[in-house]
Design an enzyme around this catalytic site. Structure first.
Site, short mmCIF file in Angstrom:
data_model
loop_
_atom_site.label_atom_id
_atom_site.label_comp_id
_atom_site.label_asym_id
_atom_site.label_seq_id
_atom_site.Cartn_x
_atom_site.Cartn_y
_atom_site.Cartn_z
N LYS A 9 48.51 11.48 -80.64
CA LYS A 9 49.17 10.23 -81.05
C LYS A 9 50.68 10.34 -80.93
O LYS A 9 51.36 9.37 -80.58
CB LYS A 9 48.75 9.84 -82.46
CG LYS A 9 47.34 9.28 -82.49
CD LYS A 9 46.94 8.86 -83.89
CE LYS A 9 45.46 8.50 -83.95
NZ LYS A 9 44.95 8.63 -85.34
N LYS B 24 34.73 -0.35 -76.48
CA LYS B 24 35.58 -1.50 -76.18
C LYS B 24 36.77 -1.12 -75.32
O LYS B 24 37.40 -1.98 -74.71
CB LYS B 24 36.03 -2.23 -77.45
CG LYS B 24 36.56 -1.34 -78.53
CD LYS B 24 36.97 -2.19 -79.72
CE LYS B 24 37.02 -1.39 -81.00
NZ LYS B 24 35.71 -1.16 -81.60
N LYS C 51 29.21 5.49 -71.57
CA LYS C 51 29.27 5.07 -72.96
C LYS C 51 29.65 3.60 -73.15
O LYS C 51 30.48 3.07 -72.44
CB LYS C 51 30.33 5.94 -73.66
CG LYS C 51 29.98 6.27 -75.08
CD LYS C 51 31.01 7.22 -75.66
CE LYS C 51 31.30 6.77 -77.06
NZ LYS C 51 32.45 7.35 -77.67
#
Ligand code: TRP
Length: 331
Positions: A111, A197, A194
């Site tokens: 991140k 979204k 998979k």
């Protein structure tokens, strides 16, 4: 009874992959364990400091989990920011959490790279907040995926450290709860594997999708030119459609299309039409509940209040014992 805690990030609609993944675990566990499920809205500020619709995102997750079958009477379902005890324990855990161990966490490094302009202290201390979420209820089990293992490892470290520093066998060391092989993996519709979204548009079918949208997504799913020799091995894309069909359709339906495939008489359009109808039927009751609940502010408020009260009962006890153990005394 064993205590289970899990946090849900308020990020977008639930899709079939979520339903058969984490959510189906929650539905089983609420029958057999003392469960605390919460919506992690504090955590969301580490990546979205000014979310455009924090309340709306939290509401959506609340609505969809309820619609999918989380029972607020059985499990304790609450909003993380409704439980200030978590914030207090987070502060206390941070006093004994070291820069070095926090900087080594993979999700932090990822991140920090992704949002280099906003490497905030919340991001660094994400694991201490998650540890606080878990041990505030003295949990034994945490149903999380592989990506959360390192966070859970740190949770155990913090729990152990607290116990050792204050010379008190107070916090249990929580472990990951994994249904593993029992879990049905739901593939996506774009042939890439998979359902998620973040994959391509149309890859995921959401519980809240309208029948029209579901049909459109399924009809657009990737296939191939069709089998030309009997019992020909399937391409990945076609295998995915059959795999979806196995979770959504009757066994006779699957057999029917398998036979047609093996005889080279299959028409993928027919298979898709059937699959789309079966998905529409499967999701219909959930979708209806989503619409009902979204309009029922009174009920949602009742659920959130009840959840906060039950969570408070458990967390309040822990935090007052923690204060006592550390040595905070009232004058
Ligand atoms: N970090 C978890 C995730 O990204 C969400 C979470 C926050 C959580 N606190 C938790 C999960 C406590 C389990 C227990 O999915």
């Amino acid at each position: 009874m064993e205590i289970v805690v899990s946090g849900i990030r308020p990020t977008g609609n639930l899709h079939l992959g979520n339903y058969f993944g984490a959510l189906s675990n929650f539905l089983k566990m609420q029958q057999t364990h003392h469960c605390f499920f919460f919506i992690a809205d504090y955590h969301s500020l580490t990546t979205h400091p000014t979310p455009s619709d924090l309340h709306g995102n939290v509401k959506q997750v609340l609505v969809e989990y309820l619609a999918a079958g989380i029972d607020p009477e059985k499990a304790t379902l609450y909003i993380q920011s409704d439980l200030p005890e978590t914030a207090e324990l987070y502060l206390l855990l941070n006093m004994n959490a070291y820069m070095g161990e926090l900087e080594r966490v993979t999700t932090f490094k990822e991140k920090a790279r992704k949002q280099a302009e906003n490497v905030n202290a919340g991001l660094l201390t994400y694991p201490s907040l998650m540890a606080a979420d878990i041990i505030i209820h003295k949990a034994h089990k945490v149903p999380v995926g592989k990506d959360q293992e390192q966070h859970l490892e740190l949770t155990r470290t913090f729990a152990r450290r607290f116990n050792r520093m204050y010379n008190h066998e107070f916090f249990p060391e929580p472990t990951a709860f994994n249904f593993g092989a029992e879990l049905i993996k739901i593939p996506g519709l774009d042939g890439s594997g998979k359902m998620g979204k973040s994959e391509g548009e149309g890859n995921a079918i959401f519980l809240a999708d309208d029948p029209k949208i579901i049909r459109k997504k399924v009809m657009r799913a990737v296939t191939d030119a069709g089998p030309t020799t009997p019992n020909q091995p399937m391409t990945e894309a076609v295998a995915i459609l059959f795999s979806l069909m196995r979770t959504m359709s009757k066994p006779e339906t699957v057999d029917h299309f398998l036979n047609e495939y093996n005889a080279c008489t299959i028409r993928y359009g027919d298979l898709k039409k059937q699959l789309a109808e079966d998905i529409v039927n499967f999701t219909a009751p959930i979708r209806e509940r989503i619409h009902e609940l979204a309009a029922d502010e009174k009920y949602l408020s009742k659920v959130a209040t009840m959840g906060a009260e039950k969570a408070h009962e458990s967390a309040g006890k822990t935090i007052s014992e923690v204060r006592e153990i550390i040595g905070f005394r009232k004058f």
